[in-house]
Design an enzyme around this catalytic site. Structure first.
Site, PDB file in Angstrom:
ATOM      1  N   ILE A 104      -8.208  28.635  51.241  1.00  0.00           N
ATOM      2  CA  ILE A 104      -7.074  28.046  51.954  1.00  0.00           C
ATOM      3  C   ILE A 104      -7.122  28.471  53.417  1.00  0.00           C
ATOM      4  O   ILE A 104      -7.470  29.612  53.724  1.00  0.00           O
ATOM      5  CB  ILE A 104      -5.746  28.467  51.279  1.00  0.00           C
ATOM      6  CG1 ILE A 104      -4.535  27.803  51.918  1.00  0.00           C
ATOM      7  CG2 ILE A 104      -5.571  29.979  51.237  1.00  0.00           C
ATOM      8  CD1 ILE A 104      -3.275  27.870  51.057  1.00  0.00           C
ATOM      9  N   VAL A 105      -6.836  27.533  54.304  1.00  0.00           N
ATOM     10  CA  VAL A 105      -6.749  27.858  55.726  1.00  0.00           C
ATOM     11  C   VAL A 105      -5.283  27.819  56.123  1.00  0.00           C
ATOM     12  O   VAL A 105      -4.615  26.796  55.960  1.00  0.00           O
ATOM     13  CB  VAL A 105      -7.592  26.891  56.591  1.00  0.00           C
ATOM     14  CG1 VAL A 105      -7.429  27.235  58.069  1.00  0.00           C
ATOM     15  CG2 VAL A 105      -9.059  26.961  56.187  1.00  0.00           C
ATOM     16  N   ASP A 106      -4.799  28.945  56.625  1.00  0.00           N
ATOM     17  CA  ASP A 106      -3.398  29.102  57.012  1.00  0.00           C
ATOM     18  C   ASP A 106      -3.343  29.118  58.544  1.00  0.00           C
ATOM     19  O   ASP A 106      -3.437  28.070  59.175  1.00  0.00           O
ATOM     20  CB  ASP A 106      -2.912  30.407  56.358  1.00  0.00           C
ATOM     21  CG  ASP A 106      -1.444  30.703  56.547  1.00  0.00           C
ATOM     22  OD1 ASP A 106      -0.979  30.691  57.691  1.00  0.00           O
ATOM     23  OD2 ASP A 106      -0.753  30.974  55.548  1.00  0.00           O
ATOM     24  N   SER A 107      -3.271  30.291  59.171  1.00  0.00           N
ATOM     25  CA  SER A 107      -3.263  30.350  60.635  1.00  0.00           C
ATOM     26  C   SER A 107      -4.615  29.916  61.207  1.00  0.00           C
ATOM     27  O   SER A 107      -4.697  29.407  62.324  1.00  0.00           O
ATOM     28  CB  SER A 107      -2.960  31.770  61.104  1.00  0.00           C
ATOM     29  OG  SER A 107      -4.014  32.645  60.743  1.00  0.00           O
ATOM     30  N   GLY A 108      -5.690  30.144  60.435  1.00  0.00           N
ATOM     31  CA  GLY A 108      -7.034  29.835  60.914  1.00  0.00           C
ATOM     32  C   GLY A 108      -7.734  31.050  61.508  1.00  0.00           C
ATOM     33  O   GLY A 108      -8.892  30.973  61.908  1.00  0.00           O
ATOM     34  N   THR A 110      -8.848  33.824  60.088  1.00  0.00           N
ATOM     35  CA  THR A 110      -9.992  34.257  59.284  1.00  0.00           C
ATOM     36  C   THR A 110     -11.212  33.394  59.612  1.00  0.00           C
ATOM     37  O   THR A 110     -12.319  33.892  59.843  1.00  0.00           O
ATOM     38  CB  THR A 110      -9.676  34.130  57.769  1.00  0.00           C
ATOM     39  OG1 THR A 110      -8.464  34.819  57.508  1.00  0.00           O
ATOM     40  CG2 THR A 110     -10.777  34.686  56.909  1.00  0.00           C
ATOM     41  N   LYS A 134      -2.878  24.517  55.450  1.00  0.00           N
ATOM     42  CA  LYS A 134      -1.460  24.440  55.824  1.00  0.00           C
ATOM     43  C   LYS A 134      -1.386  24.036  57.300  1.00  0.00           C
ATOM     44  O   LYS A 134      -1.425  24.903  58.182  1.00  0.00           O
ATOM     45  CB  LYS A 134      -0.786  25.807  55.643  1.00  0.00           C
ATOM     46  CG  LYS A 134      -0.802  26.344  54.223  1.00  0.00           C
ATOM     47  CD  LYS A 134      -0.070  27.695  54.171  1.00  0.00           C
ATOM     48  CE  LYS A 134      -0.258  28.403  52.865  1.00  0.00           C
ATOM     49  NZ  LYS A 134       0.268  29.779  52.864  1.00  0.00           N
ATOM     50  N   ASP A 162      -4.263  34.892  45.352  1.00  0.00           N
ATOM     51  CA  ASP A 162      -3.456  35.975  44.777  1.00  0.00           C
ATOM     52  C   ASP A 162      -2.175  36.248  45.559  1.00  0.00           C
ATOM     53  O   ASP A 162      -2.035  35.852  46.719  1.00  0.00           O
ATOM     54  CB  ASP A 162      -4.265  37.265  44.761  1.00  0.00           C
ATOM     55  CG  ASP A 162      -4.397  37.873  46.163  1.00  0.00           C
ATOM     56  OD1 ASP A 162      -4.818  37.138  47.081  1.00  0.00           O
ATOM     57  OD2 ASP A 162      -4.049  39.045  46.349  1.00  0.00           O
TER      58      ASP A 162
HETATM   59  P1  IMP Z   1      -5.539  32.687  57.783  1.00  0.00           P
HETATM   60  O1  IMP Z   1      -6.479  33.673  58.401  1.00  0.00           O
HETATM   61  O2  IMP Z   1      -4.114  32.883  58.260  1.00  0.00           O
HETATM   62  O3  IMP Z   1      -5.987  31.248  57.956  1.00  0.00           O
HETATM   63  O4  IMP Z   1      -5.449  33.013  56.243  1.00  0.00           O
HETATM   64  C1  IMP Z   1      -6.448  32.621  55.389  1.00  0.00           C
HETATM   65  C2  IMP Z   1      -6.586  33.569  54.226  1.00  0.00           C
HETATM   66  O5  IMP Z   1      -5.322  34.103  53.807  1.00  0.00           O
HETATM   67  C3  IMP Z   1      -7.130  32.799  53.038  1.00  0.00           C
HETATM   68  O6  IMP Z   1      -8.520  33.011  52.936  1.00  0.00           O
HETATM   69  C4  IMP Z   1      -6.387  33.381  51.865  1.00  0.00           C
HETATM   70  O7  IMP Z   1      -7.147  34.415  51.293  1.00  0.00           O
HETATM   71  C5  IMP Z   1      -5.132  33.944  52.431  1.00  0.00           C
HETATM   72  N1  IMP Z   1      -3.993  33.009  52.209  1.00  0.00           N
HETATM   73  C6  IMP Z   1      -3.485  32.114  53.073  1.00  0.00           C
HETATM   74  N2  IMP Z   1      -2.453  31.447  52.543  1.00  0.00           N
HETATM   75  C7  IMP Z   1      -2.316  31.923  51.278  1.00  0.00           C
HETATM   76  C8  IMP Z   1      -1.421  31.609  50.208  1.00  0.00           C
HETATM   77  O8  IMP Z   1      -0.525  30.740  50.276  1.00  0.00           O
HETATM   78  N3  IMP Z   1      -1.606  32.313  49.063  1.00  0.00           N
HETATM   79  C9  IMP Z   1      -2.567  33.281  48.913  1.00  0.00           C
HETATM   80  N4  IMP Z   1      -3.426  33.601  49.899  1.00  0.00           N
HETATM   81  C10 IMP Z   1      -3.301  32.929  51.068  1.00  0.00           C
END
Ligand code: IMP
Ligand code: MG
Length: 179
Positions: A104-108, A110, A134, A162
Site C-alpha cells: 500500500i502507498v500512503d504518504s509515499g 517509503t 491512498k 498489519d
Molecule cells: P508511506 O511511506 O506513508 O507511503 O507508507 C507505506 C507503508 O506503510 C506501507 O508499505 C505499509 O507497510 C504501511 N501502511 C500504510 N498504510 C497502511 C494501512 O492502512 N495499514 C497497514 N499498513 C499501512
C-alpha cells in the site's frame, strides 16, 4: 465475514478475496504484456507485500528475478515519515528493469526513499506496483504505473498488512471501524 478485533481496534470486512484476486489478475496481465522478454527484477517490500507478491508472481507468466528489502515507516495506524531499514536486496540491478512491489502507498515516503536507493544501482528502469493506494495521503507527483485500486484514507489490515504486528494472516482486507 465478521468483524475482527485486533489489539484495541475493531475492523470490518472491506475488500473480499475475490476482489483481491481480480485486482491481482488485472495487474499481472499488464506486467506480462509490458515486460515480456525483459526478465525484470521484482523488489518485494517486506513485511507487508509478502502475500500480494506471492500471489502476483505465481500469476505472472514472464520469467523474472525477485529479491527483498525490509523497511517500515508505520507505527500503530500512522505513517511516521521515518524509514527504518533492516536489510536490502543482493541481486545486481545494473541495467535491469526493476519493479518495486508494495502492499500500500500512503504518504509515499517509503517509496521515495526506496527509489532514491535503487537509482544508485543504475537500473535500466524503475516502476512501481502496489495493491492499494491512498490518493488523499500521497505527497509526491511520481506516477505509480501499476496500481491496484485507490481507497479513501482508511486504515486497513489483512492480506499482509498489519496493525502493530497483528492481522497480516487475514485472507482479505479489513478496514478500521469508526466508532
Ligand atoms: P508511506 O511511506 O506513508 O507511503 O507508507 C507505506 C507503508 O506503510 C506501507 O508499505 C505499509 O507497510 C504501511 N501502511 C500504510 N498504510 C497502511 C494501512 O492502512 N495499514 C497497514 N499498513 C499501512
Ligand atoms: Mg510496507
Amino acid at each position: 465475514m465478521k468483524e475482527v478485533q485486533i489489539h484495541d481496534l475493531v475492523f470490518e470486512p472491506f475488500i473480499t478475496v475475490e476482489e483481491i484476486k481480480e485486482i491481482v489478475d488485472g495487474i499481472s496481465k499488464k506486467i506480462d504484456r509490458d515486460y515480456e522478454h525483459l526478465n525484470p527484477v521484482l523488489i518485494i517490500v517486506l513485511n507487508g507485500a509478502f502475500i500480494f507478491a506471492a500471489d502476483l508472481v505465481r500469476q505472472l507468466t514472464i520469467r523474472l528475478r525477485l529479491d527483498f528489502i525490509k523497511i517500515s515507516s508505520y507505527a500503530g495506524t500512522q505513517s511516521t515519515g521515518k524509514i527504518d531499514q533492516q536489510f536490502i536486496w543482493k541481486t545486481s540491478l545494473e541495467n535491469q528493469h526493476v519493479l518495486i512491489v508494495e502492499d500500500i502507498v500512503d504518504s509515499g515516503h517509503t517509496l521515495a526513499y526506496l527509489k532514491e536507493k535503487l537509482r544508485l544501482e543504475n537500473p535500466a528502469s524503475i516502476e512501481t506496483i502496489c495493491l492499494l493506494k491512498k490518493p488523499e495521503c500521497y505527497q509526491y507527483s511520481d506516477v505509480i504505473k501499476y496500481e491496484g485500486i485507490s481507497i479513501p484514507n482508511y486504515f486497513v489490515v489483512g492480506y499482509g498488512l498489519d496493525y502493530n504486528g497483528l492481522g497480516r494472516d487475514l485472507d482479505c482486507i479489513y478496514r478500521k471501524k469508526e466508532e
